[in-house]
Design a protein around this motif. Sequence first.
Motif, PDB file in Angstrom:
ATOM      1  N   SER A  41       0.810  -1.215   0.000  1.00  0.00           N
ATOM      2  CA  SER A  41       0.000   0.000   0.000  1.00  0.00           C
ATOM      3  C   SER A  41       0.844   1.266   0.000  1.00  0.00           C
ATOM      4  CB  SER A  41      -0.928   0.016   1.219  1.00  0.00           C
ATOM      5  OG  SER A  41      -1.801  -1.090   1.204  1.00  0.00           O
ATOM      6  N   ARG A  42       2.079   1.141   0.472  1.00  0.00           N
ATOM      7  CA  ARG A  42       2.950   2.326   0.507  1.00  0.00           C
ATOM      8  C   ARG A  42       3.470   2.710  -0.869  1.00  0.00           C
ATOM      9  NH1 ARG A  42       4.569  -0.019   5.582  1.00  0.00           N
ATOM     10  NH2 ARG A  42       6.366  -1.089   4.660  1.00  0.00           N
ATOM     11  N   ARG A  43       3.396   1.796  -1.843  1.00  0.00           N
ATOM     12  CA  ARG A  43       3.895   2.146  -3.177  1.00  0.00           C
ATOM     13  C   ARG A  43       2.876   1.912  -4.287  1.00  0.00           C
ATOM     14  NH1 ARG A  43       5.480  -2.388  -5.880  1.00  0.00           N
ATOM     15  NH2 ARG A  43       5.888  -4.292  -4.677  1.00  0.00           N
ATOM     16  N   LEU A  44       1.768   1.277  -3.987  1.00  0.00           N
ATOM     17  CA  LEU A  44       0.717   1.067  -4.971  1.00  0.00           C
ATOM     18  C   LEU A  44      -0.568   1.746  -4.505  1.00  0.00           C
ATOM     19  CD1 LEU A  44       1.191  -2.759  -5.711  1.00  0.00           C
ATOM     20  CD2 LEU A  44       2.028  -0.844  -7.089  1.00  0.00           C
ATOM     21  N   ASP A  45      -1.448   2.022  -5.449  1.00  0.00           N
ATOM     22  CA  ASP A  45      -2.729   2.641  -5.115  1.00  0.00           C
ATOM     23  C   ASP A  45      -3.680   1.561  -4.617  1.00  0.00           C
ATOM     24  OD1 ASP A  45      -4.936   4.261  -4.882  1.00  0.00           O
ATOM     25  OD2 ASP A  45      -5.414   4.224  -7.030  1.00  0.00           O
ATOM     26  N   THR A  46      -3.476   1.150  -3.365  1.00  0.00           N
ATOM     27  CA  THR A  46      -4.276   0.080  -2.802  1.00  0.00           C
ATOM     28  C   THR A  46      -4.284   0.194  -1.284  1.00  0.00           C
ATOM     29  OG1 THR A  46      -4.632  -2.315  -2.827  1.00  0.00           O
ATOM     30  CG2 THR A  46      -2.348  -1.561  -2.662  1.00  0.00           C
ATOM     31  N   SER A  47      -4.907  -0.759  -0.620  1.00  0.00           N
ATOM     32  CA  SER A  47      -4.952  -0.786   0.849  1.00  0.00           C
ATOM     33  C   SER A  47      -5.125  -2.216   1.296  1.00  0.00           C
ATOM     34  CB  SER A  47      -6.122   0.064   1.367  1.00  0.00           C
ATOM     35  OG  SER A  47      -7.364  -0.529   1.010  1.00  0.00           O
ATOM     36  N   ASP A  48      -4.841  -2.450   2.555  1.00  0.00           N
ATOM     37  CA  ASP A  48      -5.022  -3.787   3.108  1.00  0.00           C
ATOM     38  C   ASP A  48      -6.465  -4.245   2.962  1.00  0.00           C
ATOM     39  OD1 ASP A  48      -4.246  -6.120   4.864  1.00  0.00           O
ATOM     40  OD2 ASP A  48      -5.740  -5.178   6.161  1.00  0.00           O
ATOM     41  N   ALA A  49      -7.415  -3.358   3.253  1.00  0.00           N
ATOM     42  CA  ALA A  49      -8.825  -3.722   3.164  1.00  0.00           C
ATOM     43  C   ALA A  49      -9.222  -4.074   1.733  1.00  0.00           C
ATOM     44  CB  ALA A  49      -9.694  -2.575   3.686  1.00  0.00           C
ATOM     45  N   TRP A  50      -8.719  -3.303   0.760  1.00  0.00           N
ATOM     46  CA  TRP A  50      -9.052  -3.544  -0.652  1.00  0.00           C
ATOM     47  C   TRP A  50      -8.505  -4.894  -1.100  1.00  0.00           C
ATOM     48  CZ3 TRP A  50      -6.679  -4.248  -5.423  1.00  0.00           C
ATOM     49  CH2 TRP A  50      -7.474  -4.004  -6.549  1.00  0.00           C
ATOM     50  N   ILE A  51      -7.266  -5.199  -0.738  1.00  0.00           N
ATOM     51  CA  ILE A  51      -6.647  -6.459  -1.139  1.00  0.00           C
ATOM     52  C   ILE A  51      -7.367  -7.637  -0.503  1.00  0.00           C
ATOM     53  CG2 ILE A  51      -4.549  -7.850  -1.026  1.00  0.00           C
ATOM     54  CD1 ILE A  51      -2.954  -5.224  -1.099  1.00  0.00           C
ATOM     55  N   ARG A  52      -7.646  -7.547   0.774  1.00  0.00           N
ATOM     56  CA  ARG A  52      -8.318  -8.648   1.469  1.00  0.00           C
ATOM     57  C   ARG A  52      -9.714  -8.885   0.907  1.00  0.00           C
ATOM     58  NH1 ARG A  52      -5.975 -10.601   6.180  1.00  0.00           N
ATOM     59  NH2 ARG A  52      -4.167  -9.415   6.914  1.00  0.00           N
ATOM     60  N   THR A  53     -10.443  -7.811   0.594  1.00  0.00           N
ATOM     61  CA  THR A  53     -11.793  -7.944   0.069  1.00  0.00           C
ATOM     62  C   THR A  53     -11.793  -8.626  -1.286  1.00  0.00           C
ATOM     63  OG1 THR A  53     -12.539  -5.962   1.240  1.00  0.00           O
ATOM     64  CG2 THR A  53     -13.857  -6.679  -0.641  1.00  0.00           C
ATOM     65  N   ARG A  54     -10.831  -8.298  -2.140  1.00  0.00           N
ATOM     66  CA  ARG A  54     -10.788  -8.837  -3.499  1.00  0.00           C
ATOM     67  C   ARG A  54     -10.131 -10.212  -3.586  1.00  0.00           C
ATOM     68  NH1 ARG A  54     -11.749  -5.553  -7.807  1.00  0.00           N
ATOM     69  NH2 ARG A  54     -10.322  -6.782  -9.100  1.00  0.00           N
ATOM     70  N   THR A  55      -9.177 -10.490  -2.690  1.00  0.00           N
ATOM     71  CA  THR A  55      -8.384 -11.718  -2.844  1.00  0.00           C
ATOM     72  C   THR A  55      -8.339 -12.605  -1.605  1.00  0.00           C
ATOM     73  OG1 THR A  55      -6.284 -10.764  -2.083  1.00  0.00           O
ATOM     74  CG2 THR A  55      -6.860 -10.428  -4.409  1.00  0.00           C
ATOM     75  N   GLY A  56      -8.572 -12.043  -0.432  1.00  0.00           N
ATOM     76  CA  GLY A  56      -8.417 -12.808   0.799  1.00  0.00           C
ATOM     77  C   GLY A  56      -6.977 -12.952   1.241  1.00  0.00           C
ATOM     78  N   VAL A 269      -8.965 -29.487  -1.707  1.00  0.00           N
ATOM     79  CA  VAL A 269      -7.756 -28.665  -1.776  1.00  0.00           C
ATOM     80  C   VAL A 269      -7.597 -28.136  -3.198  1.00  0.00           C
ATOM     81  CG1 VAL A 269      -5.296 -28.513  -1.218  1.00  0.00           C
ATOM     82  CG2 VAL A 269      -6.730 -30.199  -0.053  1.00  0.00           C
ATOM     83  N   PRO A 270      -8.176 -26.966  -3.482  1.00  0.00           N
ATOM     84  CA  PRO A 270      -8.024 -26.380  -4.805  1.00  0.00           C
ATOM     85  C   PRO A 270      -6.747 -25.556  -4.904  1.00  0.00           C
ATOM     86  CG  PRO A 270      -9.536 -25.064  -3.504  1.00  0.00           C
ATOM     87  CD  PRO A 270      -9.077 -26.194  -2.619  1.00  0.00           C
ATOM     88  N   HIS A 271      -6.320 -25.288  -6.147  1.00  0.00           N
ATOM     89  CA  HIS A 271      -5.245 -24.336  -6.368  1.00  0.00           C
ATOM     90  C   HIS A 271      -5.606 -23.027  -5.676  1.00  0.00           C
ATOM     91  CE1 HIS A 271      -2.648 -21.409  -8.138  1.00  0.00           C
ATOM     92  NE2 HIS A 271      -3.595 -20.913  -8.910  1.00  0.00           N
ATOM     93  N   GLN A 272      -4.660 -22.476  -4.927  1.00  0.00           N
ATOM     94  CA  GLN A 272      -4.915 -21.298  -4.103  1.00  0.00           C
ATOM     95  C   GLN A 272      -4.789 -20.019  -4.947  1.00  0.00           C
ATOM     96  OE1 GLN A 272      -5.444 -21.953  -0.390  1.00  0.00           O
ATOM     97  NE2 GLN A 272      -5.924 -23.790  -1.565  1.00  0.00           N
ATOM     98  N   ALA A 273      -5.734 -19.832  -5.860  1.00  0.00           N
ATOM     99  CA  ALA A 273      -5.716 -18.682  -6.759  1.00  0.00           C
ATOM    100  C   ALA A 273      -6.032 -17.394  -6.004  1.00  0.00           C
ATOM    101  CB  ALA A 273      -6.715 -18.897  -7.890  1.00  0.00           C
ATOM    102  N   ASN A 274      -7.185 -17.347  -5.416  1.00  0.00           N
ATOM    103  CA  ASN A 274      -7.585 -16.297  -4.467  1.00  0.00           C
ATOM    104  C   ASN A 274      -8.820 -16.797  -3.735  1.00  0.00           C
ATOM    105  OD1 ASN A 274     -10.105 -15.302  -5.753  1.00  0.00           O
ATOM    106  ND2 ASN A 274      -8.738 -14.526  -7.355  1.00  0.00           N
ATOM    107  N   LEU A 275      -9.169 -16.148  -2.658  1.00  0.00           N
ATOM    108  CA  LEU A 275     -10.216 -16.673  -1.802  1.00  0.00           C
ATOM    109  C   LEU A 275     -11.577 -16.669  -2.487  1.00  0.00           C
ATOM    110  CD1 LEU A 275     -10.583 -17.875   0.986  1.00  0.00           C
ATOM    111  CD2 LEU A 275     -11.067 -15.580   1.871  1.00  0.00           C
TER     112      LEU A 275
END
Length: 362
Positions: A41-56, A269-275
């Motif tokens: 988040s310090r170098r990209l236009d993102t946040s912890d909440a945004w990443i967790r919501t979209r990917t887990g 056990v699926p491939h861990q693509a995103n949540l």
Amino acid sequence: MPPGPSAPCDPPIRTPQDRSAVLCGLAGWVPPRVVTNEELSRRLDTSDAWIRTRTGIGRRHVVEPGQATSDLAVEAGRRALRSAGTDAVDAVVVATTTPDRPCPATAPVVASRLGLTGAAAFDVSAVCTGFVYGLASAAGLIAAGVAERVLLIGADAYSAIVDPDDRANAIIFGDGAGAVVLRAGRPDEPGAVGHFDLGSDGTGEEMITVAAGGSRWPARTGEEVSREDRHFAMRGKEVFRHAVTRMAASARATLALADRKAEDVDHFVPHQANLRILRAVTEELGLPEDRCVSNVESVGNTGAASIPLALSDAAARGVVRPGDRVLLTAFGGGLTWGSCLLTWPALHRPDRPYDQGGELAP
């Protein structure tokens, strides 16, 4: 460290009839360096909440400068051999999208560094389906009598091909390796890898790709190749749809081959693509959410390493137990997909892959 009661790789079965590949060793390893959502988040236009919501995903591990896929594979392989209580195999298979070099294959280097010089060694390239394809390849070597023991490693260093400034992909991928040892055994014993479903559709080759660097588009010195074409690219929405559809269909096909139903599965056990993908596939199969094994929050998407890393983590936590029926499924670039069903054996419990760091094996 001594193996569990049914983990030893000796004695092998040498008759060609009724041979099956049996899981007898398991381990995973990720590099010590952790990249958190806050750091991104310090170098990209993102946040912890945004990443967790979209990917887990909450964090991922990445190699240090100078470290490569073979370094990850060697460490995971060494731990898997120790888990199996053996120091000799007849073949080494490395499933990876990020080989150390375009030529030669990474597997012979890994075999040599593990003291397995002379063993057959080759790479499998099926992107995130690589481990399942590698598992089928290793099982085939054993069933055909070509090998008595096989070390299979899924290893990827996606930080080498993902643009660190690409917000869509930099948040998803991590580096790591997971490994299993397979021995010749009986198809009716715990740990026998049984029914497989494998497939591909090359018309979707552009959905997941690194455009430049191959024979289609050589990245020669002085030739104009854009930053985008040198890095990993993925059409997220299309990939999501195909991943859910293909993994669910492949899992059903495997269950049908085994004359089983989804409710017979103890752990998925699926491939861990995103949540989001994991939950969608689990729901598509009609499985309770608690049967889906996931460690994506701690390691992200590690490509061909994701399934063995998830298995190693689940085994370390005591989630999978002897006698449990385990269904694996994956989807990756190519497009490729595949699934496998097995009954879990009694293995020595591995360390959690990301609870310990340390030096890489020489």
